[in-house]
Scaffold this active site. Structure first.
Site, mmCIF file in Angstrom:
data_model
loop_
_atom_site.group_PDB
_atom_site.id
_atom_site.type_symbol
_atom_site.label_atom_id
_atom_site.label_comp_id
_atom_site.label_asym_id
_atom_site.label_seq_id
_atom_site.Cartn_x
_atom_site.Cartn_y
_atom_site.Cartn_z
ATOM 1 N N GLY A 1 0.810 -1.180 -0.062
ATOM 2 C CA GLY A 1 -0.093 -0.151 -0.157
ATOM 3 C C GLY A 1 0.685 1.183 0.174
ATOM 4 N N SER A 2 2.073 1.478 -0.365
ATOM 5 C CA SER A 2 2.812 2.508 -0.490
ATOM 6 C C SER A 2 2.291 3.623 -1.391
ATOM 7 C CB SER A 2 4.400 2.115 -0.797
ATOM 8 O OG SER A 2 4.543 1.869 -2.383
ATOM 9 N N ASN A 3 1.555 3.161 -2.696
ATOM 10 C CA ASN A 3 1.018 3.890 -3.580
ATOM 11 C C ASN A 3 -0.468 4.544 -2.887
ATOM 12 O OD1 ASN A 3 2.066 4.541 -6.414
ATOM 13 N ND2 ASN A 3 2.413 2.167 -5.811
ATOM 14 N N LEU B 1 -4.721 -7.169 -6.807
ATOM 15 C CA LEU B 1 -4.276 -8.020 -7.832
ATOM 16 C C LEU B 1 -5.293 -8.935 -8.316
ATOM 17 C CD1 LEU B 1 -1.182 -9.038 -5.987
ATOM 18 C CD2 LEU B 1 -1.550 -7.385 -7.747
ATOM 19 N N ASN C 1 -5.868 1.773 -13.021
ATOM 20 C CA ASN C 1 -4.878 0.959 -12.632
ATOM 21 C C ASN C 1 -3.555 1.522 -12.844
ATOM 22 O OD1 ASN C 1 -3.986 -1.617 -11.465
ATOM 23 N ND2 ASN C 1 -3.406 -2.239 -13.379
ATOM 24 N N HIS D 1 0.460 -0.057 -13.478
ATOM 25 C CA HIS D 1 1.260 -1.175 -13.881
ATOM 26 C C HIS D 1 2.620 -0.966 -13.813
ATOM 27 C CE1 HIS D 1 1.722 -5.367 -15.098
ATOM 28 N NE2 HIS D 1 2.512 -5.079 -15.984
ATOM 29 N N ASP E 1 -4.943 -5.689 -17.747
ATOM 30 C CA ASP E 1 -3.786 -4.717 -18.168
ATOM 31 C C ASP E 1 -4.142 -4.301 -19.507
ATOM 32 O OD1 ASP E 1 -2.429 -4.953 -15.784
ATOM 33 O OD2 ASP E 1 -1.229 -6.563 -16.402
ATOM 34 N N GLU F 1 6.176 5.795 -9.593
ATOM 35 C CA GLU F 1 4.994 5.650 -9.234
ATOM 36 C C GLU F 1 4.414 6.663 -8.267
ATOM 37 O OE1 GLU F 1 3.784 0.817 -9.994
ATOM 38 O OE2 GLU F 1 4.522 1.626 -7.940
#
Ligand code: GAR
Length: 204
Positions: free
Chosen positions: A12-14, A85, A102, A104, A145, A174
């Site tokens: 969960g860093s993003n 995921l 999303n 990627h 994707d 990111e």
């Protein structure tokens, strides 16, 4: 007020970075973090930042009175998959056309598809001998994707690069770009982005 809902499955860093970016923004806010793993650190990060975490299972993701009902109550304007995921089901994609995105950790269409996430992606990039990798922010459809690309930026894959060192570079990209792309998308929903700025030329 535009409302972001984040879906995450892991660290969960993003998610944390996005939540922090919009703290104090009077027009855009992260209102919830949905997570399919009760032990995911993403839930702890959200809790520390005062964002409610909602845990769900596969059945709740696809049922009419499960995740989609909760999204409706929250009034989600944009659904952001940040290290999520599972495949998004039609029941949600049909209700939020063009409003599920999303990130990627590679330059799609290369190195995407089912099972391609996190370190596996970086391993594939290095194995292929690619000289560049990067990030792709894209719309979500029912195939892994494959939705329309919104934004990409790249970094070098250097001699001796490892999946771990590449992951560090990719996370930095990111964290630098994902929140700003989200902001531009939501401002476009408002119709307030100056000069109809293309996403790839957004300004921070
Ligand atoms: C991110 O690098 C994201 O691009 C990737 O998972 C990582 C999650 O990191 N997503 C995928 O691989 C999706 N196919 P985080 O949990 O620290 O945000």
């Amino acid at each position: 007020m535009k409302k972001i809902v984040i879906f995450a499955s892991g660290s969960g860093s993003n998610a944390e970075n996005i939540i922090k970016y919009f703290e104090g923004n009077r027009k855009i806010r992260v209102v919830a973090l949905f997570c399919n793993r009760p032990d995911a650190f993403a839930l702890e990060r959200a809790r520390r930042l005062g964002v409610p975490g909602i845990v769900f299972d596969r059945e709740e993701l696809t049922s009419a009175d499960g995740v989609s009902a909760r999204l409706r109550v929250l009034g989600a304007d944009l659904i952001v998959l940040a290290g999520f995921l599972w495949r998004m089901p039609a029941i949600i994609l049909e209700e939020y056309p063009g409003r599920v995105i999303n990130i990627h950790p590679a330059l799609l269409p290369a190195h995407g598809g089912k099972g391609m996430y996190g370190e596996r992606v970086h391993e594939a990039v290095i194995r292929a001998g690619d000289k560049k990798s990067g990030i792709t922010i894209h719309h979500v459809n029912e195939q892994y994707d494959e939705g329309a690309i919104i934004f990409q930026t790249s970094c070098d894959v250097e001699p001796g690069e490892t999946p771990g060192s590449l992951a560090t570079k990719i996370h930095a990209l990111e964290h630098a770009h994902f929140p700003a792309v989200i902001r531009v998308l939501l401002e476009r929903q408002h119709g307030t982005t100056r000069n109809n700025t293309p996403y790839n030329k957004y300004t921070t």
